[in-house]
Design an enzyme around this catalytic site. Structure first.
Site, short mmCIF file in Angstrom:
data_model
loop_
_atom_site.label_atom_id
_atom_site.label_comp_id
_atom_site.label_asym_id
_atom_site.label_seq_id
_atom_site.Cartn_x
_atom_site.Cartn_y
_atom_site.Cartn_z
N LYS A 1 0.89 -1.18 0.00
CA LYS A 1 0.00 0.00 0.00
C LYS A 1 0.92 1.23 0.00
O LYS A 1 1.53 1.56 1.00
CB LYS A 1 -0.91 -0.09 1.24
CG LYS A 1 -1.42 1.19 1.86
CD LYS A 1 -2.25 2.08 0.98
CE LYS A 1 -2.43 3.45 1.69
NZ LYS A 1 -1.85 4.56 0.95
N GLU B 1 9.28 2.11 11.10
CA GLU B 1 10.30 3.16 10.97
C GLU B 1 9.56 4.49 10.89
O GLU B 1 8.77 4.70 9.98
CB GLU B 1 11.16 2.95 9.71
CG GLU B 1 12.17 1.82 9.84
CD GLU B 1 13.14 2.01 10.99
OE1 GLU B 1 13.35 3.15 11.44
OE2 GLU B 1 13.67 0.99 11.47
N CYS C 1 13.57 11.54 6.55
CA CYS C 1 13.45 11.18 7.97
C CYS C 1 14.79 11.36 8.67
O CYS C 1 14.85 11.52 9.88
CB CYS C 1 12.96 9.76 8.11
SG CYS C 1 13.95 8.62 7.18
N GLU D 1 9.03 16.80 15.37
CA GLU D 1 9.42 16.68 13.97
C GLU D 1 8.59 17.64 13.13
O GLU D 1 7.38 17.70 13.26
CB GLU D 1 9.18 15.25 13.47
CG GLU D 1 9.66 15.04 12.06
CD GLU D 1 9.36 13.65 11.51
OE1 GLU D 1 8.21 13.20 11.63
OE2 GLU D 1 10.28 13.02 10.97
P1 NAP Z 1 2.03 8.80 7.25
O1 NAP Z 1 0.99 9.86 7.13
O2 NAP Z 1 2.14 8.07 8.52
O3 NAP Z 1 1.74 7.80 6.05
C1 NAP Z 1 2.56 6.68 5.80
C2 NAP Z 1 1.76 5.61 5.09
O4 NAP Z 1 0.75 5.14 5.98
C3 NAP Z 1 1.02 6.10 3.85
O5 NAP Z 1 1.00 5.08 2.89
C4 NAP Z 1 -0.37 6.36 4.38
O6 NAP Z 1 -1.38 6.31 3.40
C5 NAP Z 1 -0.51 5.21 5.33
N1 NAP Z 1 -1.56 5.37 6.34
C6 NAP Z 1 -2.23 6.48 6.71
N2 NAP Z 1 -3.14 6.18 7.67
C7 NAP Z 1 -3.04 4.86 7.91
C8 NAP Z 1 -3.68 3.94 8.79
N3 NAP Z 1 -4.64 4.34 9.64
N4 NAP Z 1 -3.31 2.66 8.74
C9 NAP Z 1 -2.36 2.23 7.92
N5 NAP Z 1 -1.70 3.05 7.05
C10 NAP Z 1 -2.03 4.34 7.05
O7 NAP Z 1 3.47 9.38 6.91
P2 NAP Z 1 3.92 10.27 5.68
O8 NAP Z 1 3.38 11.64 5.87
O9 NAP Z 1 3.61 9.56 4.40
O10 NAP Z 1 5.50 10.27 5.82
C11 NAP Z 1 6.19 11.19 6.63
C12 NAP Z 1 6.64 10.52 7.91
O11 NAP Z 1 7.38 9.35 7.59
C13 NAP Z 1 7.57 11.37 8.73
O12 NAP Z 1 7.23 11.27 10.08
C14 NAP Z 1 8.94 10.73 8.49
O13 NAP Z 1 9.88 10.92 9.52
C15 NAP Z 1 8.57 9.31 8.36
N6 NAP Z 1 9.61 8.55 7.67
C16 NAP Z 1 10.39 7.73 8.40
C17 NAP Z 1 11.41 7.01 7.80
C18 NAP Z 1 12.26 6.08 8.58
O14 NAP Z 1 12.90 5.22 7.98
N7 NAP Z 1 12.31 6.18 9.88
C19 NAP Z 1 11.62 7.15 6.42
C20 NAP Z 1 10.80 8.02 5.71
C21 NAP Z 1 9.79 8.71 6.34
P3 NAP Z 1 -1.92 7.69 2.74
O15 NAP Z 1 -0.76 8.26 2.02
O16 NAP Z 1 -3.01 7.23 1.85
O17 NAP Z 1 -2.39 8.56 3.87
#
Ligand code: NAP
Length: 483
Positions: free
Chosen positions: A175, A250, A284, A385
């Protein structure tokens, strides 16, 4: 006039339209509709999980080098389309074209690396204490795995989950993030053309909340690997533990770069600016706190301000642009909200602080690279963050004070130190509470051959990438054999 392409989901080896679509727009110019994507439904997720379960026996019993050959083929296909895939990534996510090229290259390398693991698949062979007993442990897949990925590395993160999952013999439901689903679709396309058997790989794009819930409820699911925000990761953890699913998370960071007085001054400036602002601060592993030793604080701050003001912000497709837009309206609103909080907490930023709309940027989500000075470690902008081009510069009395400030956060993803003192380097390496450490490099910029992941609230479960990735995607069977 060119018609906008529509990309279908991929379920049980077939391209599946859902009847409804959602838009993928260019964040540098929202008039540019990159593509339409089929909006997956909970029923699509259930079908995908069932297809993955049906495909599991044959895929997991295929020999691992043969699985590797399919991954090698997919890597070759991605390589042939390298330029167009990178350009699409810039259009859908906003990062500059050189950054996108770097990411696509990394995805290809990741596929080749894990394809090669098919011929190794390291197990354990140790001598027994008993005569004529042969004992060993070998890896077996865990089953159907769900992969949930973010938009900021829309190709590399899906690649570093998919490749080890598949090489270990698992079947997958992916997904992708709704803001940038095309880059991972290209990987799925390559695997399809490389001959991945039907049902082994399934791709369902659409709203995270709905599809995520459906995925966590899918009966055949055995494990979830998630990269994204702490908020969603923590929710997933609760849901997964109800079913005792294996889970890997992560999540966010608030990464420091410590700058000591003995650092190579110019390269430290470059490393902080690179870590903080490249990829628009949406890594990240980006630096969001520069913790600078008192003795050089004023000089270093001035040099940072001067260098930051020179950064070229614009459409990442244009040559010479260093910083692209934020990925979407919501991300830009979040960044601007934190800038307002920063103004209240730390006073006016030393540079930046505004949305940029001039010079053809009015239709994009551009924000000036923003630098706050004299930030106190208790302030919101030093603790939470932001995930954008905002840097908090903080003053430390000395090395110990800098280490204390650096560790005084709930996160522990990446970190960096700039120093020429070898003892300080080792002190830092042993005392820093982070999973990824760099020395005299930016805090961001990792390779795929070593474990990747954080500590504290940033991560949960086994590490990704490198040999460590196999630990999450496989289990051991241990055999005692009397001959
Ligand atoms: P996010 O809003 O948490 O979304 C991540 C993924 O989860 C997307 O595919 C999203 O789908 C999905 N999602 C949303 N709600 C969900 C739910 N209730 N159940 C399951 N999946 C769900 O994060 P983001 O805004 O895409 O990414 C930014 C964040 O990622 C930042 O906090 C960053 O630090 C972190 N990040 C961490 C790493 C690491 O390796 N530690 C690497 C990269 C990014 P939708 O897009 O359809 O909402």
């Amino acid at each position: 006039m060119m018609t906008t392409p529509t990309f279908a989901n991929y379920i049980n080896g077939e391209w599946a339209e859902s009847g409804q679509t959602f838009e993928n727009r260019n964040p540098a110019n929202t008039d540019d509709l990159v593509a339409l994507f089929s909006k997956g439904t909970p029923q699509d997720i259930a079908r995908a999980a069932d297809a993955a379960a049906a495909a599991l026996p044959a895929w997991s019993s295929m020999n691992a080098p043969a699985r590797g050959n399919i991954l090698f083929k997919a890597a070759d296909l991605l390589d042939r389309r390298f330029d167009s895939i990178a350009a699409e990534m810039t259009r859908e996510e906003g990062k500059t074209l050189p950054e996108a090229k770097g990411e696509v290259r990394r995805s290809i390398n990741i596929f080749r690396y894990f394809a090669g693991e098919g011929a190794r698949m390291p197990g354990m062979l140790v001598p027994s204490e008993r005569d004529r007993v042969h004992m060993f442990a070998f890896r077996k897949p865990i089953g159907v795995v769900g992969l949930i990925t973010p938009w900021n590395f829309p190709s590399a993160i899906p690649a570093w989950k998919l490749a080890p999952a598949l090489i270990c013999g698992n079947t997958v439901v992916l997904k992708p993030a709704s803001a940038a689903p095309l880059s991972s679709w290209r990987i799925v396309e390559a695997l399809h053309e490389a001959g991945i058997p039907r049902g082994v790989l399934n791709y369902v794009a659409g709203p995270g909340g709905e599809l995520g819930t459906a995925l966590l409820q899918a009966k055949p699911l055995k494990a979830v690997s998630f990269t994204g925000s702490c908020q969603i990761g923590n929710w997933l953890h609760g849901e997964a533990s109800k079913r005792r699913l294996r889970i890997q998370l992560e999540m966010g960071g608030k990464n420091p770069t410590i700058v000591l007085a003995d650092a190579d001054f110019n390269s430290a400036v470059e490393n902080v600016v690179n870590g903080a602002f490249f990829s628009t601060g949406q890594k990240c592993t980006a630096t969001s706190r520069a913790i600078v030793e008192e003795a050089i604080y004023d000089k270093f701050l001035n040099a940072l301000i001067e260098r930051t003001r020179k950064l070229k912000v614009g459409d990442g497709m244009q040559p010479g642009i260093e910083i692209g837009p934020l990925v979407d309206q919501a991300q830009m609103d979040t960044v601007l909200k934190y800038i307002e909080i920063g103004k209240k907490e730390a006073g006016a930023p030393k540079t930046g602080g505004n949305r940029m709309t001039g010079d053809g940027r009015a239709k994009g989500y551009f924000v000036e690279p923003t630098l706050f000075a004299d930030v106190d470690e208790r302030m919101t902008i030093a603790q939470e963050e932001i995930f954008g081009p905002v840097l908090a510069v903080m003053r430390a009395k000395n090395f110990d004070d800098a280490m204390r400030i650096a560790n005084n956060i709930p996160f522990g993803l990446s970190s960096s130190i700039q120093t020429t003192n070898l003892s300080r380097v080792f002190d830092y390496v042993y005392r820093m509470e982070a999973g990824l450490l760099t020395v005299n490099l930016p805090s961001a910029g990792v390779e795929y051959q070593l474990p990747f992941g954080g500590m504290k609230d940033s991560s949960f479960g086994p590490k990704e990438q490198g040999p460590a990735a196999l630990e999450f995607y496989s289990d051991y069977k241990t055999v005692y054999l009397k001959y």
